[in-house]
Design a protein around this motif. Structure first.
Motif, PDB file in Angstrom:
ATOM      1  N   LYS A 170       0.859  -4.240   3.194  1.00  0.00           N
ATOM      2  CA  LYS A 170       0.170  -5.257   3.982  1.00  0.00           C
ATOM      3  C   LYS A 170       1.170  -5.959   4.905  1.00  0.00           C
ATOM      4  N   MET A 171       2.292  -6.348   4.325  1.00  0.00           N
ATOM      5  CA  MET A 171       3.291  -7.081   5.085  1.00  0.00           C
ATOM      6  C   MET A 171       3.832  -6.265   6.255  1.00  0.00           C
ATOM      7  N   LEU A 172       3.920  -4.953   6.046  1.00  0.00           N
ATOM      8  CA  LEU A 172       4.542  -4.096   7.058  1.00  0.00           C
ATOM      9  C   LEU A 172       3.521  -3.344   7.909  1.00  0.00           C
ATOM     10  N   GLY A 173       2.247  -3.663   7.739  1.00  0.00           N
ATOM     11  CA  GLY A 173       1.223  -3.007   8.553  1.00  0.00           C
ATOM     12  C   GLY A 173       1.079  -1.526   8.262  1.00  0.00           C
ATOM     13  N   LEU A 174       1.234  -1.150   6.994  1.00  0.00           N
ATOM     14  CA  LEU A 174       1.172   0.271   6.641  1.00  0.00           C
ATOM     15  C   LEU A 174      -0.084   0.624   5.852  1.00  0.00           C
ATOM     16  N   GLU A 175      -0.997  -0.321   5.723  1.00  0.00           N
ATOM     17  CA  GLU A 175      -2.154  -0.098   4.832  1.00  0.00           C
ATOM     18  C   GLU A 175      -2.941   1.156   5.184  1.00  0.00           C
ATOM     19  N   GLN A 176      -3.128   1.404   6.485  1.00  0.00           N
ATOM     20  CA  GLN A 176      -3.955   2.562   6.851  1.00  0.00           C
ATOM     21  C   GLN A 176      -3.195   3.885   6.803  1.00  0.00           C
ATOM     22  N   TYR A 177      -1.901   3.825   6.470  1.00  0.00           N
ATOM     23  CA  TYR A 177      -1.105   5.060   6.447  1.00  0.00           C
ATOM     24  C   TYR A 177      -0.695   5.492   5.044  1.00  0.00           C
ATOM     25  N   ALA A 215      10.674   2.833   5.021  1.00  0.00           N
ATOM     26  CA  ALA A 215      12.019   2.683   4.437  1.00  0.00           C
ATOM     27  C   ALA A 215      12.264   1.225   4.031  1.00  0.00           C
ATOM     28  N   MET A 216      11.823   0.302   4.868  1.00  0.00           N
ATOM     29  CA  MET A 216      11.979  -1.115   4.526  1.00  0.00           C
ATOM     30  C   MET A 216      11.102  -1.498   3.344  1.00  0.00           C
ATOM     31  N   GLY A 217       9.883  -0.951   3.344  1.00  0.00           N
ATOM     32  CA  GLY A 217       8.969  -1.230   2.245  1.00  0.00           C
ATOM     33  C   GLY A 217       9.551  -0.763   0.914  1.00  0.00           C
ATOM     34  N   ARG A 218      10.170   0.414   0.940  1.00  0.00           N
ATOM     35  CA  ARG A 218      10.754   0.958  -0.278  1.00  0.00           C
ATOM     36  C   ARG A 218      11.867   0.053  -0.806  1.00  0.00           C
ATOM     37  N   ALA A 219      12.555  -0.593   0.138  1.00  0.00           N
ATOM     38  CA  ALA A 219      13.613  -1.519  -0.277  1.00  0.00           C
ATOM     39  C   ALA A 219      13.020  -2.814  -0.833  1.00  0.00           C
ATOM     40  N   ILE A 220      12.007  -3.365  -0.165  1.00  0.00           N
ATOM     41  CA  ILE A 220      11.531  -4.690  -0.596  1.00  0.00           C
ATOM     42  C   ILE A 220      10.674  -4.650  -1.854  1.00  0.00           C
ATOM     43  N   VAL A 221      10.005  -3.524  -2.133  1.00  0.00           N
ATOM     44  CA  VAL A 221       9.187  -3.486  -3.358  1.00  0.00           C
ATOM     45  C   VAL A 221      10.033  -3.723  -4.611  1.00  0.00           C
TER      46      VAL A 221
END
Ligand code: ADP
Ligand code: ADP
Length: 226
Positions: free
Chosen positions: A120-127, A144-150
């Protein structure tokens, strides 16, 4: 979250290059610190020493209240994003985001919650169901950023994460990074040679030249000083 302190840190590479020379820097809890300077000034080396990817030749590095000089990267509770994001090509976006958490045996419900939040934060919901090959460069970098922040690390380290993207994407990614930092407030160290990135992203900016700290101040103060 944690502060990061470099005390009189040196790096001398085999062959005698002094890449970092007596660096003193305190990155506060929750601060976004940018290391900037021309190619070869030692910014990557400094970041890699904080990450534990490079041994330090002298001085001390603390993350929180721990001296981490001899800790391997996996024990430093940090997450990193590089220019070349290595996503797993055979996994979907969702699986890429979840992978590191699965390895850590986190409960499924918690993984799912974190993945949804990051998407949601990174605008990736539809992907989420797509594989990396079906994404744009900017979308891949968001994964890549999402993988780091999770992982919800104590600190977030980035080395030129936008330099493979075109100018337009860099602008939108800068905005996303600002939002992400505002949301998460994770202590961040960000390496770039790009002055505009430094000025728009940093709470403070540390200017390096030839391995030596030249200035460290807010973008405003640096911009106003000659
Ligand atoms: P920057 O990130 O600012 O471009 P680096 O930290 O990559 O700078 O490099 C700083 C200096 O250290 C440069 O002179 C570079 O050539 C040298 N250097 C970097 N990595 C190595 C290495 N693995 N071995 C020897 N010298 C290196
Ligand atoms: P973590 O969640 O602990 O950061 P990652 O899943 O991001 O771990 O990556 C683990 C290791 O696998 C890293 O060293 C990373 O560079 C590497 N890696 C990531 N994606 C790929 C890929 N597609 N192919 C090969 N190695 C990869």
């Amino acid at each position: 979250m944690a502060s990061i302190v470099l005390r009189n840190v040196d790096k001398i590479y085999a062959g005698g290059v002094k890449a970092v020379n007596g660096l003193n820097l305190e990155i506060r809890d929750g601060e976004f610190m940018v290391l900037v300077g021309p190619s070869g000034c030692g910014k990557s080396t400094a970041l890699r020493m904080v990450a534990g990817l490079e041994d330090i030749s002298g001085g001390e590095i603390l993350i929180g209240d721990r001296v981490v000089n001899h800790l391997p990267p996996k024990d430093r509770d940090i997450a990193m994003v590089f220019q070349n994001y290595a996503l797993y090509p055979h996994m979907t976006v969702e699986e890429n985001l979840a992978f590191g958490l699965k390895l850590r045996k986190m409960p499924k419900a918690e993984i799912s919650k974190r993945v949804q939040e990051a998407a949601k934060m990174l605008g990736l919901e539809q992907y989420l169901k797509r594989k990396p090959a079906a994404l744009s460069g900017g979308q891949r970098q968001r994964v890549a950023m999402g993988r780091a922040i999770v992982r919800e690390p104590q600190a977030f380290l980035m080395d030129e994460p936008l330099s493979n993207l075109d100018a337009k994407l860099r602008v939108s990614m800068r905005a996303s990074l600002n939002q992400m930092h505002e949301r998460l407030g994770v202590t961040t160290v960000y390496v770039t040679h790009d002055q505009v990135e430094a000025m728009t992203l940093g709470d403070r900016v540390c200017v390096l030249r030839d391995g030596i700290l030249q200035q460290v101040d807010t973008p405003q103060n640096l911009f106003e000083s000659p």
